[in-house]
Design a protein around this motif. Structure first.
Motif, PDB file in Angstrom:
ATOM      1  N   ALA A  31       0.825  -1.211   0.000  1.00 42.55           N
ATOM      2  CA  ALA A  31       0.000   0.000   0.000  1.00 42.55           C
ATOM      3  C   ALA A  31       0.859   1.261   0.000  1.00 42.55           C
ATOM      4  N   LEU A  32       1.930   1.257   0.786  1.00 44.79           N
ATOM      5  CA  LEU A  32       2.780   2.443   0.864  1.00 44.79           C
ATOM      6  C   LEU A  32       3.437   2.750  -0.479  1.00 44.79           C
ATOM      7  N   LEU A  33       3.876   1.725  -1.198  1.00 50.31           N
ATOM      8  CA  LEU A  33       4.522   1.943  -2.482  1.00 50.31           C
ATOM      9  C   LEU A  33       3.532   2.268  -3.591  1.00 50.31           C
ATOM     10  N   LEU A  34       2.250   2.017  -3.362  1.00 49.39           N
ATOM     11  CA  LEU A  34       1.220   2.346  -4.346  1.00 49.39           C
ATOM     12  C   LEU A  34       0.778   3.798  -4.255  1.00 49.39           C
ATOM     13  N   ASP A  35       1.467   4.595  -3.507  1.00 51.98           N
ATOM     14  CA  ASP A  35       1.092   5.983  -3.266  1.00 51.98           C
ATOM     15  C   ASP A  35       0.595   6.659  -4.546  1.00 51.98           C
ATOM     16  N   GLY A  36      -0.651   7.147  -4.507  1.00 51.51           N
ATOM     17  CA  GLY A  36      -1.241   7.824  -5.657  1.00 51.51           C
ATOM     18  C   GLY A  36      -2.030   6.921  -6.579  1.00 51.51           C
ATOM     19  N   VAL A  37      -1.945   5.600  -6.402  1.00 53.34           N
ATOM     20  CA  VAL A  37      -2.719   4.641  -7.199  1.00 53.34           C
ATOM     21  C   VAL A  37      -3.652   3.898  -6.264  1.00 53.34           C
ATOM     22  N   HIS A  38      -4.942   3.942  -6.541  1.00 58.48           N
ATOM     23  CA  HIS A  38      -5.932   3.383  -5.626  1.00 58.48           C
ATOM     24  C   HIS A  38      -6.423   2.022  -6.124  1.00 58.48           C
ATOM     25  N   ARG A  39      -6.396   1.061  -5.231  1.00 59.72           N
ATOM     26  CA  ARG A  39      -6.910  -0.275  -5.503  1.00 59.72           C
ATOM     27  C   ARG A  39      -7.719  -0.745  -4.294  1.00 59.72           C
ATOM     28  N   THR A  40      -8.539  -1.748  -4.508  1.00 60.80           N
ATOM     29  CA  THR A  40      -9.210  -2.433  -3.408  1.00 60.80           C
ATOM     30  C   THR A  40      -8.406  -3.677  -3.070  1.00 60.80           C
ATOM     31  N   PHE A  41      -8.093  -3.852  -1.787  1.00 59.87           N
ATOM     32  CA  PHE A  41      -7.351  -5.017  -1.316  1.00 59.87           C
ATOM     33  C   PHE A  41      -8.308  -6.010  -0.667  1.00 59.87           C
ATOM     34  N   VAL A  42      -8.197  -7.269  -1.073  1.00 58.61           N
ATOM     35  CA  VAL A  42      -8.810  -8.377  -0.334  1.00 58.61           C
ATOM     36  C   VAL A  42      -7.647  -9.119   0.322  1.00 58.61           C
TER      37      VAL A  42
END
Length: 411
Positions: free
Chosen positions: A153-164
């Motif tokens: 999540a931290l490295l995805l900064d600026g890109v939004h996804r839903t996590f299961v």
């Protein structure tokens, strides 16, 4: 060498007859603590806690008797079977499979997974796993300590996804959590876990697939690279002509797990096409209109990319580390800023020889091997007299990072 080596997958279900029989005959059992505590493990068998599979394999190779190795999920799917069968160990194994943790995670989520990308994340590959999430709409991540949901999540900064997030599948401590990626770093997660990341711009429905991991991100399976202007619905600028774009893509060599910076993205033609190689792309432009056109091109072709508006080189400071960079404008200051980030390759072009020489010096002084070519394309009317329609002449420069004695920590 052990007389017989059996690898047993375990998904929390009762052991099969074949697994129970193999355990009953075992004189050595290797596995995680929860495997070694199973009642089917013989009391007199030597027990090895499975940390390093290589060390366990060496112990098994020197064992006289019957050995069993237990692993979660399907041990042949990103599991221990590959290591045990490696030539340096010389072990022939029999495998009793179980449902893989990826299949179990998608089952818990009630989702099909033949269109999903599957990656393994540990400290060395964490960044590349995140780039796959950036580039695709459905990704399963087999995590490890230090490369789990929070780090993704931290490295995805600026890109939004839903996590299961599926923790300790198959045990009585199993827990399934659904949340947005920006919230994942606020929690502590138990190992082992699997993360399913979904979201982005979904392509039009294509019906059933036929190739595992293929998410039909390019509607209609349009053939070819460096597409013409009509495919983008507008005239392309001189820095985006099909011939130049094809040469730039060939020199960049974007691939799955890479992050591409496209600086001066224009209408987004190169950014869109780089995603077709499986790479994640950040398209940067100072023009609001260019950013809108790039985002529209991504939607048009159903690909995943991130658009950032800002003036280079300043806007580049907060972007994640790139693997390869294409520079569509900005001159030496932008080239220098990219050199400072040490991507593997930098590709750019110049309109004059003086500008090309200045850029070449900047790349060389930064530790890059430089290739320069005078690149000319001429579009002709194919009918009648084959009259010249458009001519483009530029200096195409490619910088390839020279290897250092120390390993690049980003690889």
């Amino acid at each position: 060498m052990a007389d017989r080596v059996t690898v047993i997958g375990w998904d929390g279900s009762p052991l099969t007859a074949a697994a129970t029989s193999a355990l009953a005959a075992a004189t050595l059992v290797a596995g995680a603590p929860h495997h070694l505590d199973l009642p089917e493990v013989p009391a007199g068998a030597e027990r090895i806690r499975l940390g390093s599979v290589d060390l366990a394999a060496r112990r098994i190779a020197g064992h006289r008797g019957t050995a069993v190795v237990m692993a979660d999920g399907d041990p042949g799917f990103f599991g221990v079977v590959r290591t045990l069968r490696a030539p340096e160990h010389g072990l022939e194994v029999e495998v009793v499979p179980a449902v893989s943790s990826v299949a179990a995670a998608f089952a818990r989520a009630g989702m099909p997974w033949d269109d999903a990308q599957v990656v393994v994340a540990h400290r060395r590959t964490l960044r590349r796993a995140v780039n796959v999430i950036r580039a695709h709409t459905k990704v399963a991540v087999l995590t490890s300590p230090g490369a789990g949901p929070a780090e993704l999540a931290l490295l995805l900064d600026g890109v939004h996804r839903t996590f299961v997030i599926c923790e300790e599948l198959g045990t009585d401590r199993e827990r399934i959590t659904v949340l947005t990626s920006d919230k994942a770093a606020d929690h502590a997660w138990r190992d082992p876990n699997v993360v399913i990341a979904v979201g982005g711009t979904a392509p039009p429905a294509q019906g059933g697939g036929w190739l595992l991991g293929h998410d039909s991100t390019y509607p209609g399976e349009l053939r070819g690279w460096a597409l013409n202007s009509e495919e983008y619905g507008e005239d392309l600028a001189d820095g985006e002509t099909p011939g130049l774009r094809a040469a730039q893509l060939a020199r960049l060599g974007p691939r799955t797990g890479d992050l591409v910076w496209d600086i001066g993205s224009g209408c987004g033609a190169l950014a869109v096409e780089a995603t077709r190689f499986g790479a994640a792309v950040i398209a940067v432009d100072e023009s609001a209109d260019a950013c809108v056109r790039t985002a529209a091109a991504a939607r048009r072709f159903g690909v995943q990319l991130q658009v950032v508006r800002g003036t280079a080189p300043h806007v580049l400071e907060d972007l994640p580390e790139p693997d390869v960079v294409r520079i569509g404008g900005g001159g030496v200051p932008v080239v220098q800023a990219c050199v400072d980030r040490r991507p593997e390759r930098i590709v750019t072009h110049a309109q004059t020889r003086d500008a090309a020489e200045e850029i070449g010096r900047t790349l060389e002084e930064g530790g890059y091997t430089v290739e320069c070519a005078l690149f000319q394309t001429v579009d002709l009317h194919a009918a009648g007299e084959w009259e010249e329609r458009r001519r483009s002449v530029v200096f195409l420069l490619t910088g390839r990072r020279q290897e250092r004695t120390t390993r690049d920590p980003r690889v």
